[in-house]
Write a protein that holds these residues in place. Structure first.
Motif, PDB file in Angstrom:
ATOM      1  N   THR A 217       0.826  -1.207   0.000  1.00 10.16           N
ATOM      2  CA  THR A 217       0.000   0.000   0.000  1.00 10.16           C
ATOM      3  C   THR A 217       0.858   1.254   0.000  1.00 10.16           C
ATOM      4  OG1 THR A 217      -1.593  -1.244   1.277  1.00 10.16           O
ATOM      5  CG2 THR A 217      -1.928   1.122   1.153  1.00 10.16           C
ATOM      6  N   VAL A 218       1.918   1.199   0.799  1.00 10.68           N
ATOM      7  CA  VAL A 218       2.801   2.366   0.876  1.00 10.68           C
ATOM      8  C   VAL A 218       3.435   2.622  -0.487  1.00 10.68           C
ATOM      9  CG1 VAL A 218       4.966   3.222   1.833  1.00 10.68           C
ATOM     10  CG2 VAL A 218       3.248   2.177   3.331  1.00 10.68           C
ATOM     11  N   ILE A 219       3.904   1.548  -1.136  1.00  9.31           N
ATOM     12  CA  ILE A 219       4.548   1.709  -2.441  1.00  9.31           C
ATOM     13  C   ILE A 219       3.560   2.293  -3.450  1.00  9.31           C
ATOM     14  CG2 ILE A 219       5.554   0.467  -4.402  1.00  9.31           C
ATOM     15  CD1 ILE A 219       6.750  -1.480  -2.334  1.00  9.31           C
ATOM     16  N   ILE A 220       2.341   1.735  -3.433  1.00 10.10           N
ATOM     17  CA  ILE A 220       1.338   2.215  -4.381  1.00 10.10           C
ATOM     18  C   ILE A 220       1.002   3.677  -4.119  1.00 10.10           C
ATOM     19  CG2 ILE A 220      -1.119   2.024  -4.932  1.00 10.10           C
ATOM     20  CD1 ILE A 220      -0.645  -1.030  -4.862  1.00 10.10           C
ATOM     21  N   ALA A 221       0.863   4.010  -2.833  1.00 13.45           N
ATOM     22  CA  ALA A 221       0.556   5.400  -2.498  1.00 13.45           C
ATOM     23  C   ALA A 221       1.686   6.307  -2.963  1.00 13.45           C
ATOM     24  CB  ALA A 221       0.343   5.534  -0.992  1.00 13.45           C
ATOM     25  N   ALA A 222       2.937   5.849  -2.744  1.00  8.51           N
ATOM     26  CA  ALA A 222       4.080   6.655  -3.178  1.00  8.51           C
ATOM     27  C   ALA A 222       4.049   6.837  -4.683  1.00  8.51           C
ATOM     28  CB  ALA A 222       5.386   5.984  -2.742  1.00  8.51           C
ATOM     29  N   ALA A 223       3.791   5.753  -5.412  1.00  7.63           N
ATOM     30  CA  ALA A 223       3.707   5.840  -6.874  1.00  7.63           C
ATOM     31  C   ALA A 223       2.638   6.842  -7.273  1.00  7.63           C
ATOM     32  CB  ALA A 223       3.397   4.465  -7.457  1.00  7.63           C
ATOM     33  N   ALA A 224       1.501   6.783  -6.585  1.00  6.94           N
ATOM     34  CA  ALA A 224       0.395   7.686  -6.906  1.00  6.94           C
ATOM     35  C   ALA A 224       0.795   9.140  -6.688  1.00  6.94           C
ATOM     36  CB  ALA A 224      -0.818   7.339  -6.056  1.00  6.94           C
TER      37      ALA A 224
END
Lengths: 310, 282
Positions: free
Chosen positions: B18-25
């Protein structure tokens, strides 16, 4: 249901119905006839006529018109038209394919739940809502010789002069503006995929990659196809972005729409209309081929929708 | 939100994901918003620091924005407002009855009508600009806001008819019948029951039309000849190509031209997503 209802009604009531239909539908038909149908027919007609060379004080043609056959279409074989056709096709293929890849990626990210998702989703869609005339200006500033783009990549490229770099600038600016829109349409498709499908795939031990290719992509295909169709229609008639970003009458970014506009402003109504007709045919051809090749998916979608609606 | 995703045994894994996806976003969002940041900063930059394009200005020059109102561009903003507002009213007046009737009555030419409307969406003004120009020239409407209102209204009609039709179709006829039985009359039922329920669709169609007309460029470029009749999009671009481009004032105007669309878009963004989703479920 109202089909059955109609049959039960008497003829007088049906006459009342047609009068009501006329009342409700005619405003739409009148506006469309005035704004779309008449100009369309008049432009197509114009493409077969030539007008005298003389202009009046306001710069309008005063001479009578003569039927010219296909004379106005002779420019279609000319270098300028072919170049505009090539530019239009290049921009369409490049921007739509990049936008689809980016759009799918963005949709996959936006589909996940995380803090601030709503805000982010709204913020990346802003470029799509902004006037192209404004974003074109903005990119013109970014792509200046001593602008932000050159500073970031540490080069001295004259982006807004004739050449390949101008094409790249247009593609970048267009992708930036429209990829979020494709992402939005794909996201809408993603949201209707039931969670159970992913659950099942996980139980069966599918990898993330397999899940994407075997489940997500096929299920999101109808939404993606609609997005691609609409985007292609739009990209094929692109005008404002090259006009604002690079400038009018720039050979390396001149699209068919720009060529038509230029001929029209020079009062070359015949050739402008001929090119316009060619652009219609080109768009219609591409849409036809697209629907023919991939139409089963599009129509299946429409059919199920209609079944539920009736 | 992360707790919805968790699984016993792999508690920490989804969190990292989730953190990675949020960062990507956030990275994606930054990339897409960065040019705006540049635009807004330039709009507020004092003239003398204009060439340090990549750095934050030390002082903000708010007078660039207020200068907009004294420049001639305020008139162009008014033109844009009139054109966008006029087209929106025209579209609603014309599309509402058509969409309502096609949603409620299964007459013989119903599909033909809807398809015909959709086909007009395929034609865009540029290709037939000669036809449009000549028609409005003959009508004496060149260089007036009326021609822009008509063209913008006409080319946004298809979308409005289709989306309103979809909304009206999704409202159960029984609700309307019930109100009618209660003695509201046909029109009463329409205005008190159906229209309020279809409001999300009406607002979406309204804002879409408004934004499209607000952003329109090529028709305005062709049909308006005098500077004071040009909408903002065209007027801003006439700054370009002269000897020296006055970027601050240009961008101050751009920011002002952009703010209303962003606000309107923010209002419908959620509806756009859910509307599209609802459309594909059916």
């Amino acid at each position: 249901m109202s089909g059955a209802a109609n049959r039960r009604r008497g003829p007088r009531e049906r006459a009342g119905q047609s009068r009501l239909a006329a009342l409700m539908l005619s405003p739409t038909l009148v506006v469309l006839a005035l704004v779309v149908l008449y100009p369309l027919l008049s432009a197509v007609r114009e493409s077969f006529y030539t007008s005298g060379e003389t202009l009046d004080a306001d710069g309008f043609v005063v001479e009578g018109e003569r039927f010219a056959g296909l004379a106005n279409y002779s420019g279609v074989l000319g270098e300028r038209f072919v170049n505009a056709l090539a530019n239009t096709t290049l921009f369409t293929v490049a921007t739509v394919s990049i936008e689809v890849v980016l759009g799918v990626l963005m949709a996959l990210v936006m589909h996940r739940a995380f803090r601030g998702r709503g805000f982010l989703r709204a913020s990346i869609l802003i470029p799509w809502a902004v006037p192209t005339a404004v974003s074109g200006l903005m990119w013109r500033w970014i792509f200046q010789a001593d602008g932000v783009a050159n500073t970031i990549i540490g080069q001295q490229i004259l982006w807004t002069t004739e050449g390949v770099q101008a094409k790249i600038a247009v593609i970048v600016a267009d992708t930036w503006k429209t990829a979020p829109f494709v992402g939005l349409l794909v996201l809408a498709g993603l949201q209707i995929i039931a969670g159970e499908v992913y659950e099942a795939a996980r139980v069966d031990g599918a990898s993330a990659w397999q899940t994407f290719w075997r489940i997500t992509l096929p299920l999101v295909r109808p939404a993606l196809l609609v997005a691609v169709l609409f985007r292609m229609m739009d990209a094929l008639r692109v005008f404002d972005l090259p006009y604002v970003l690079i400038g009018p009458r720039k050979h390396s970014v001149e699209t068919l729409s720009a060529l038509i506009w230029d001929e029209a402003t020079r009062v070359h109504y015949g050739p402008a209309s001929a090119y316009g007709t060619m652009l219609f045919l080109y768009i219609a051809l591409i849409a036809f081929v697209f629907v023919k090749l991939l139409g089963a998916d599009l129509l299946a979608d429409v059919r199920t929708r209609r079944r539920v609606a009736s | 939100m992360a707790q919805h995703v968790k699984q016993v045994g792999s508690r920490s894994l989804p969190k990292i994901k989730t953190v990675i996806i949020a960062a990507a976003a956030y990275v994606i969002a930054f990339v897409f918003l960065f040019p705006y940041l540049v635009m807004v900063l330039t709009a507020l930059r004092p003239q003398e620091s204009l060439r340090n394009a990549t750095y934050l200005p030390e002082t903000f020059e708010w007078s660039n924005l207020t200068g907009f109102w004294t420049s001639g561009l305020a008139d162009n903003l008014l033109v844009t407002l009139k054109v966008a507002g006029g087209s929106t009213i025209l579209v609603l007046l014309v599309a509402l009855p058509a969409a309502y009737y096609t949603a409620r009555h299964n007459f013989r030419f119903r599909t033909a009508f809807l398809i015909l409307v959709l086909i007009t969406q395929m034609f865009q003004p540029t290709a037939m600009i000669v036809g449009i120009y000549r028609e409005f020239y003959q009508l004496g409407l060149v260089d007036t806001i009326w021609s822009l209102i008509l063209v913008n209204g006409g080319f946004n009609l298809a979308f409005a008819v289709w989306i309103l039709n979809a909304y009206f179709s999704s409202i159960p006829r029984e609700l309307e019948e019930a109100a009618f039985m209660d003695g509201t009359g046909r029109l009463g039922a329409l205005f008190r029951v159906t229209l309020p329920l279809a409001m999300p669709g009406v607002i979406t169609a309204l804002i879409f039309t408004f934004i499209a007309a607000w952003n329109e460029f090529v028709v305005a470029l062709t049909l308006t000849t005098s500077p004071e009749n040009q909408p903002l999009t065209v007027a801003l671009n006439s700054f370009i190509g002269q000897y020296q481009v006055d970027w601050q004032n240009l961008f101050a105007g751009s920011v002002i031209a952009t703010i209303p669309v962003i606000i309107l878009f923010a209002l419908i963004e959620r509806k756009v997503v859910s509307g599209l989703t609802a459309g594909s479920i059916k």
